[in-house]
Design a protein around this motif. Sequence first.
Motif, PDB file in Angstrom:
ATOM      1  N   GLN A  73      45.895  37.435  26.672  1.00 18.35           N
ATOM      2  CA  GLN A  73      44.683  37.976  27.419  1.00 18.35           C
ATOM      3  C   GLN A  73      43.327  37.965  26.440  1.00 18.35           C
ATOM      4  O   GLN A  73      42.368  37.552  27.381  1.00 18.35           O
ATOM      5  N   ILE A  74      43.512  38.398  25.562  1.00 20.16           N
ATOM      6  CA  ILE A  74      42.050  38.345  24.654  1.00 20.16           C
ATOM      7  C   ILE A  74      41.846  36.896  24.120  1.00 20.16           C
ATOM      8  O   ILE A  74      40.687  36.548  24.049  1.00 20.16           O
ATOM      9  N   VAL A  75      42.794  36.078  23.803  1.00 16.97           N
ATOM     10  CA  VAL A  75      42.356  34.720  23.393  1.00 16.97           C
ATOM     11  C   VAL A  75      42.384  33.489  24.289  1.00 16.97           C
ATOM     12  O   VAL A  75      41.495  32.956  24.657  1.00 16.97           O
ATOM     13  N   LEU A  76      43.588  33.608  24.908  1.00 20.89           N
ATOM     14  CA  LEU A  76      43.873  32.244  25.780  1.00 20.89           C
ATOM     15  C   LEU A  76      42.889  32.385  26.957  1.00 20.89           C
ATOM     16  O   LEU A  76      42.562  31.506  27.301  1.00 20.89           O
ATOM     17  N   LEU A  77      42.754  33.566  27.600  1.00 21.92           N
ATOM     18  CA  LEU A  77      42.186  33.594  28.761  1.00 21.92           C
ATOM     19  C   LEU A  77      40.715  33.212  28.678  1.00 21.92           C
ATOM     20  O   LEU A  77      40.092  32.391  29.496  1.00 21.92           O
ATOM     21  N   PRO A  78      39.733  33.850  27.730  1.00 25.19           N
ATOM     22  CA  PRO A  78      38.709  33.209  27.594  1.00 25.19           C
ATOM     23  C   PRO A  78      38.475  31.680  27.064  1.00 25.19           C
ATOM     24  O   PRO A  78      37.425  31.002  27.702  1.00 25.19           O
TER      25      PRO A  78
ATOM     26  N   ALA B 120      38.808  29.716  30.235  1.00 23.61           N
ATOM     27  CA  ALA B 120      37.592  29.940  31.168  1.00 23.61           C
ATOM     28  C   ALA B 120      36.715  28.968  30.483  1.00 23.61           C
ATOM     29  O   ALA B 120      35.930  28.381  31.432  1.00 23.61           O
ATOM     30  N   PHE B 121      36.385  28.968  29.208  1.00 28.98           N
ATOM     31  CA  PHE B 121      35.542  28.058  28.503  1.00 28.98           C
ATOM     32  C   PHE B 121      35.703  26.562  29.065  1.00 28.98           C
ATOM     33  O   PHE B 121      34.951  25.657  29.236  1.00 28.98           O
ATOM     34  N   ILE B 122      37.064  26.204  28.894  1.00 28.39           N
ATOM     35  CA  ILE B 122      37.532  24.788  29.339  1.00 28.39           C
ATOM     36  C   ILE B 122      37.022  24.596  30.802  1.00 28.39           C
ATOM     37  O   ILE B 122      36.459  23.481  31.207  1.00 28.39           O
ATOM     38  N   LEU B 123      37.615  25.452  31.774  1.00 28.35           N
ATOM     39  CA  LEU B 123      37.009  25.322  32.969  1.00 28.35           C
ATOM     40  C   LEU B 123      35.619  25.224  33.220  1.00 28.35           C
ATOM     41  O   LEU B 123      35.078  24.149  34.202  1.00 28.35           O
ATOM     42  N   VAL B 124      34.640  26.182  32.949  1.00 29.09           N
ATOM     43  CA  VAL B 124      33.590  25.756  33.196  1.00 29.09           C
ATOM     44  C   VAL B 124      32.786  24.732  32.466  1.00 29.09           C
ATOM     45  O   VAL B 124      31.585  24.257  32.613  1.00 29.09           O
ATOM     46  N   GLY B 125      33.437  23.968  31.440  1.00 31.79           N
ATOM     47  CA  GLY B 125      32.954  23.099  30.758  1.00 31.79           C
ATOM     48  C   GLY B 125      33.242  21.612  31.603  1.00 31.79           C
ATOM     49  O   GLY B 125      32.360  20.712  31.385  1.00 31.79           O
TER      50      GLY B 125
ATOM     51  N   ALA C 156      28.542  29.939  35.427  1.00 33.90           N
ATOM     52  CA  ALA C 156      29.384  29.616  34.238  1.00 33.90           C
ATOM     53  C   ALA C 156      29.701  30.991  33.356  1.00 33.90           C
ATOM     54  O   ALA C 156      30.789  31.110  32.782  1.00 33.90           O
ATOM     55  N   LEU C 157      28.360  31.520  33.061  1.00 36.54           N
ATOM     56  CA  LEU C 157      28.452  32.689  32.173  1.00 36.54           C
ATOM     57  C   LEU C 157      29.254  33.593  32.734  1.00 36.54           C
ATOM     58  O   LEU C 157      29.935  34.258  31.983  1.00 36.54           O
ATOM     59  N   GLY C 158      28.986  33.756  33.939  1.00 31.41           N
ATOM     60  CA  GLY C 158      30.013  35.132  34.675  1.00 31.41           C
ATOM     61  C   GLY C 158      31.272  34.636  34.741  1.00 31.41           C
ATOM     62  O   GLY C 158      32.149  35.813  34.680  1.00 31.41           O
ATOM     63  N   VAL C 159      31.807  33.583  34.807  1.00 30.37           N
ATOM     64  CA  VAL C 159      33.023  33.213  34.503  1.00 30.37           C
ATOM     65  C   VAL C 159      33.595  33.569  33.368  1.00 30.37           C
ATOM     66  O   VAL C 159      34.928  34.235  33.366  1.00 30.37           O
ATOM     67  N   VAL C 160      33.231  33.548  32.259  1.00 26.44           N
ATOM     68  CA  VAL C 160      33.478  33.803  31.033  1.00 26.44           C
ATOM     69  C   VAL C 160      33.256  35.324  30.958  1.00 26.44           C
ATOM     70  O   VAL C 160      34.363  35.915  30.254  1.00 26.44           O
ATOM     71  N   VAL C 161      32.423  36.029  31.436  1.00 25.03           N
ATOM     72  CA  VAL C 161      32.509  37.522  31.479  1.00 25.03           C
ATOM     73  C   VAL C 161      33.641  38.092  31.901  1.00 25.03           C
ATOM     74  O   VAL C 161      34.329  38.897  31.484  1.00 25.03           O
ATOM     75  N   ILE C 162      33.936  37.480  33.241  1.00 25.70           N
ATOM     76  CA  ILE C 162      35.354  38.202  33.777  1.00 25.70           C
ATOM     77  C   ILE C 162      36.555  37.907  32.978  1.00 25.70           C
ATOM     78  O   ILE C 162      37.528  38.726  32.671  1.00 25.70           O
ATOM     79  N   ALA C 163      36.443  36.733  32.339  1.00 22.45           N
ATOM     80  CA  ALA C 163      37.524  36.416  31.435  1.00 22.45           C
ATOM     81  C   ALA C 163      37.677  37.079  30.190  1.00 22.45           C
ATOM     82  O   ALA C 163      38.830  37.457  29.634  1.00 22.45           O
TER      83      ALA C 163
ATOM     84  N   CYS D 188      47.389  39.181  32.714  1.00 20.51           N
ATOM     85  CA  CYS D 188      46.525  38.376  32.414  1.00 20.51           C
ATOM     86  C   CYS D 188      45.866  37.853  33.730  1.00 20.51           C
ATOM     87  O   CYS D 188      44.860  37.122  33.800  1.00 20.51           O
ATOM     88  N   GLY D 189      46.249  38.333  34.858  1.00 24.18           N
ATOM     89  CA  GLY D 189      45.777  37.861  36.288  1.00 24.18           C
ATOM     90  C   GLY D 189      44.729  38.968  36.765  1.00 24.18           C
ATOM     91  O   GLY D 189      43.781  38.401  37.437  1.00 24.18           O
ATOM     92  N   LEU D 190      44.957  40.383  36.351  1.00 20.83           N
ATOM     93  CA  LEU D 190      44.169  41.318  36.952  1.00 20.83           C
ATOM     94  C   LEU D 190      43.276  41.843  35.889  1.00 20.83           C
ATOM     95  O   LEU D 190      43.557  42.356  34.789  1.00 20.83           O
ATOM     96  N   GLN D 191      41.971  41.480  35.902  1.00 20.81           N
ATOM     97  CA  GLN D 191      40.931  41.954  34.963  1.00 20.81           C
ATOM     98  C   GLN D 191      40.093  42.987  35.501  1.00 20.81           C
ATOM     99  O   GLN D 191      40.135  43.357  36.580  1.00 20.81           O
ATOM    100  N   ASN D 192      39.486  43.613  34.547  1.00 28.37           N
ATOM    101  CA  ASN D 192      38.515  44.798  35.137  1.00 28.37           C
ATOM    102  C   ASN D 192      37.358  44.461  35.593  1.00 28.37           C
ATOM    103  O   ASN D 192      36.405  43.911  34.862  1.00 28.37           O
ATOM    104  N   GLY D 193      37.213  44.168  36.961  1.00 32.77           N
ATOM    105  CA  GLY D 193      35.984  43.591  37.595  1.00 32.77           C
ATOM    106  C   GLY D 193      34.859  44.498  37.480  1.00 32.77           C
ATOM    107  O   GLY D 193      33.861  44.050  37.493  1.00 32.77           O
ATOM    108  N   THR D 194      35.153  45.875  37.327  1.00 40.75           N
ATOM    109  CA  THR D 194      33.961  46.764  37.345  1.00 40.75           C
ATOM    110  C   THR D 194      33.209  46.614  36.117  1.00 40.75           C
ATOM    111  O   THR D 194      31.979  46.483  35.954  1.00 40.75           O
ATOM    112  N   LEU D 195      33.966  46.243  34.889  1.00 36.82           N
ATOM    113  CA  LEU D 195      33.312  46.055  33.550  1.00 36.82           C
ATOM    114  C   LEU D 195      32.670  44.940  33.630  1.00 36.82           C
ATOM    115  O   LEU D 195      31.602  44.798  33.113  1.00 36.82           O
TER     116      LEU D 195
END
Length: 294
Positions: A46-51, A54-59, A68-75, A235-242
């Motif tokens: 969750q902490i390492v692989l998820l971001p 996300a970086f690979i996808l937005v790349g 793209a920044l918002g995708v990394v923020v949720i990750a 790994c699938g449910l992130q804190n969308g509020t944060l």
Amino acid sequence: MGIVIDVVLPIALAFIMLVLGLGLTVGEFARVAKRPRDFLVGAGTQIVLLPVVAFILVGIWPLPPEIALGVVVIAAAPGGVTSNLLTAFGRGDVALSISLTAVTSLLSVVTVPFIVVFAHGQLVGGDAGDVSVAETALGIFLIVTLPALIGLAIRRWAGSFAVRVQPAARRASAGLFVLIVAAAIYQERENALDYMGQAGPVTAVLNVTMMSLGYLLGRFLASGPPQRISIAIECGLQNGTLAIAVATLLFGGGLVAVPAATYSLIMFGSALIFIAALRRASARPAPIERKQEP
């Protein structure tokens, strides 16, 4: 929208994290020390692989820099507070789920600022202006970590009160979550369909990819099926509020908040489909082995 961004959003997030703390006990953290392997697999994913994913996808995905920044923020956000309930529905390891949610939420005071500030420099470019690691860490501590610790203290020293108010508090936090997501969409109402059309596919791919990777890694590295279910859901449910709060407080919301809103809408659907598939698979009768004739 000024009072909503400056006052209502931080208070709502702080309340949600307080409710998370009310459901925690010191024993949840003790379990981490007793069974570190499952926790390290889940937290590392969750902490390492998820971001990284996300970086690979937005790349490789043609996206506006802000989305793209918002995708990394949720990750970068920690696990969502509803993951524990869905883990129970999926017959996963609820104790592991709670430990992952709690610890990643507390660690977010360190992890989120570094990831978000780095992502801004890489994806948007230039100086982040008023956004700094130290100031972001302080803000996250005040509206995320501190309320969770207060909730933990209330549960420790006023346990009966915490147990009594927790059901109503959870319902209230769920309502606040829905309102925050709706507000993020409303803020971009004039171009909502266009922006969600851009952010929806990439956040859906991120969500499904991470749930799949979490389940597969759990299959090889976790101690059993309940633990791999917990890791996949975390790994699938992130804190969308944060994520919406970070996007709004640091970058004024707008396009940066849209991926968090779309991800928050998608993740519950994918998690429920995942749980339904697990229940259907577990309901199938085991094959009967025929005895060979002597």
